[in-house]
Design an enzyme around this catalytic site. Structure first.
Site, PDB file in Angstrom:
ATOM      1  N   HIS A 126       1.054  -1.263   0.270  1.00  0.00           N
ATOM      2  CA  HIS A 126      -0.292   0.392  -0.326  1.00  0.00           C
ATOM      3  C   HIS A 126       1.170   1.016   0.016  1.00  0.00           C
ATOM      4  CE1 HIS A 126       0.465  -0.867   4.047  1.00  0.00           C
ATOM      5  NE2 HIS A 126       0.955   0.410   4.243  1.00  0.00           N
TER       6      HIS A 126
HETATM    7  C1  T46 Z   1       2.760   0.657   7.389  1.00  0.00           C
HETATM    8  C2  T46 Z   1       3.279  -0.441   7.080  1.00  0.00           C
HETATM    9  C3  T46 Z   1       4.606  -0.385   7.385  1.00  0.00           C
HETATM   10  C4  T46 Z   1      -5.395  -0.949  13.471  1.00  0.00           C
HETATM   11  O1  T46 Z   1      -5.816  -1.365  13.945  1.00  0.00           O
HETATM   12  N1  T46 Z   1      -3.952   0.249  13.699  1.00  0.00           N
HETATM   13  C5  T46 Z   1      -2.895   0.713  13.216  1.00  0.00           C
HETATM   14  O2  T46 Z   1      -2.300   1.435  13.399  1.00  0.00           O
HETATM   15  C6  T46 Z   1      -2.418   0.089  12.138  1.00  0.00           C
HETATM   16  C7  T46 Z   1      -0.577   0.104  11.353  1.00  0.00           C
HETATM   17  C8  T46 Z   1      -2.964  -0.769  11.602  1.00  0.00           C
HETATM   18  N2  T46 Z   1      -4.474  -1.281  12.555  1.00  0.00           N
HETATM   19  C9  T46 Z   1      -4.882  -2.419  11.452  1.00  0.00           C
HETATM   20  C10 T46 Z   1      -5.740  -2.375  10.377  1.00  0.00           C
HETATM   21  C11 T46 Z   1      -5.168  -3.493   9.946  1.00  0.00           C
HETATM   22  O3  T46 Z   1      -6.723  -4.849  10.199  1.00  0.00           O
HETATM   23  O4  T46 Z   1      -4.168  -3.464  12.158  1.00  0.00           O
HETATM   24  C12 T46 Z   1      -4.427  -4.772  10.688  1.00  0.00           C
HETATM   25  C13 T46 Z   1      -3.444  -4.979   9.877  1.00  0.00           C
HETATM   26  O5  T46 Z   1      -3.037  -4.030   8.998  1.00  0.00           O
HETATM   27  P1  T46 Z   1      -2.603  -3.787   7.567  1.00  0.00           P
HETATM   28  O6  T46 Z   1      -2.744  -5.204   6.832  1.00  0.00           O
HETATM   29  O7  T46 Z   1      -2.132  -2.503   7.272  1.00  0.00           O
HETATM   30  O8  T46 Z   1      -1.399  -3.988   8.297  1.00  0.00           O
HETATM   31  P2  T46 Z   1       0.754  -4.275   7.600  1.00  0.00           P
HETATM   32  O9  T46 Z   1       1.569  -4.800   7.813  1.00  0.00           O
HETATM   33  O10 T46 Z   1       0.715  -4.348   5.895  1.00  0.00           O
HETATM   34  O11 T46 Z   1       1.295  -2.929   7.821  1.00  0.00           O
HETATM   35  C14 T46 Z   1       1.957  -1.441   8.693  1.00  0.00           C
HETATM   36  C15 T46 Z   1       0.518  -1.024   8.296  1.00  0.00           C
HETATM   37  O12 T46 Z   1      -0.716  -0.342   8.581  1.00  0.00           O
HETATM   38  C16 T46 Z   1       1.461   0.347   7.212  1.00  0.00           C
HETATM   39  O13 T46 Z   1       0.652   2.164   7.578  1.00  0.00           O
HETATM   40  O14 T46 Z   1       3.275   1.623   6.036  1.00  0.00           O
HETATM   41  O15 T46 Z   1       2.636  -1.747   8.050  1.00  0.00           O
END
Ligand code: T46
Length: 134
Positions: A51
């Site tokens: 993303h």
């Molecule tokens: C990024 C990379 C480096 C929350 O509820 N609060 C939060 O602050 C975050 C970061 C995530 N979430 C929830 C949203 C999803 O349901 O946690 C779940 C996993 O998030 P995501 O799939 O976006 O995780 P990554 O590892 O793909 O990405 C993360 C960050 O979301 C993103 O901002 O830059 O780490």
């Protein structure tokens, strides 16, 4: 905001007892920190990310283990190996990011400039390219 992806070296307070690194918002991290989250229990065959963010600024630090972060913006594609708690990856502007090859002991700590807002994410690669005018 112009895209920026660069490694930042932190100062280490080291003595016989070990090492200490202090990160202050607005100083070592070049924005005010409004959120900290960390990623752990990862698998090397399960990449994350895929993303871009519209406004969010972030500093990524592998406080344990290692991970490779692939970044893309404009015609630039760069890969950064994060394998030390003394170095961070600063990400600003519209950058497509993917995290690959997590080591089993990886703890990836992220300092963010804003509270969590799903509306700030672009999770569709084609939309990301369109936003860049590519
Ligand atoms: C990024 C990379 C480096 C929350 O509820 N609060 C939060 O602050 C975050 C970061 C995530 N979430 C929830 C949203 C999803 O349901 O946690 C779940 C996993 O998030 P995501 O799939 O976006 O995780 P990554 O590892 O793909 O990405 C993360 C960050 O979301 C993103 O901002 O830059 O780490």
């Amino acid at each position: 905001m112009k895209p920026r992806a660069e490694i930042v070296q932190f100062s280490i307070h080291s003595d016989d007892r070990g090492c200490l690194i202090a990160l202050e918002g607005g100083r070592d991290i070049p924005f005010e920190v409004r959120r900290v989250y960390y990623i752990y229990g990862t698998r090397s065959d399960m990449p994350r990310g895929f993303h871009a963010h519209k406004h969010l600024k972030q500093m990524l630090v592998a406080v344990s283990g290692s991970v490779t972060v692939s970044c893309e913006f404009g015609a630039t594609k760069e890969r950064f190996l994060l394998d030390s708690p003394s170095r961070g990856l600063l990400l600003e502007g519209l950058i497509w990011r993917e995290m690959h090859d997590f080591s089993p002991d990886c703890v990836l700590m992220v300092f963010a400039s804003e509270h969590y807002r799903e509306e700030d994410y672009i999770r569709d690669y084609n939309v990301f390219r369109q936003e860049q005018g590519v």
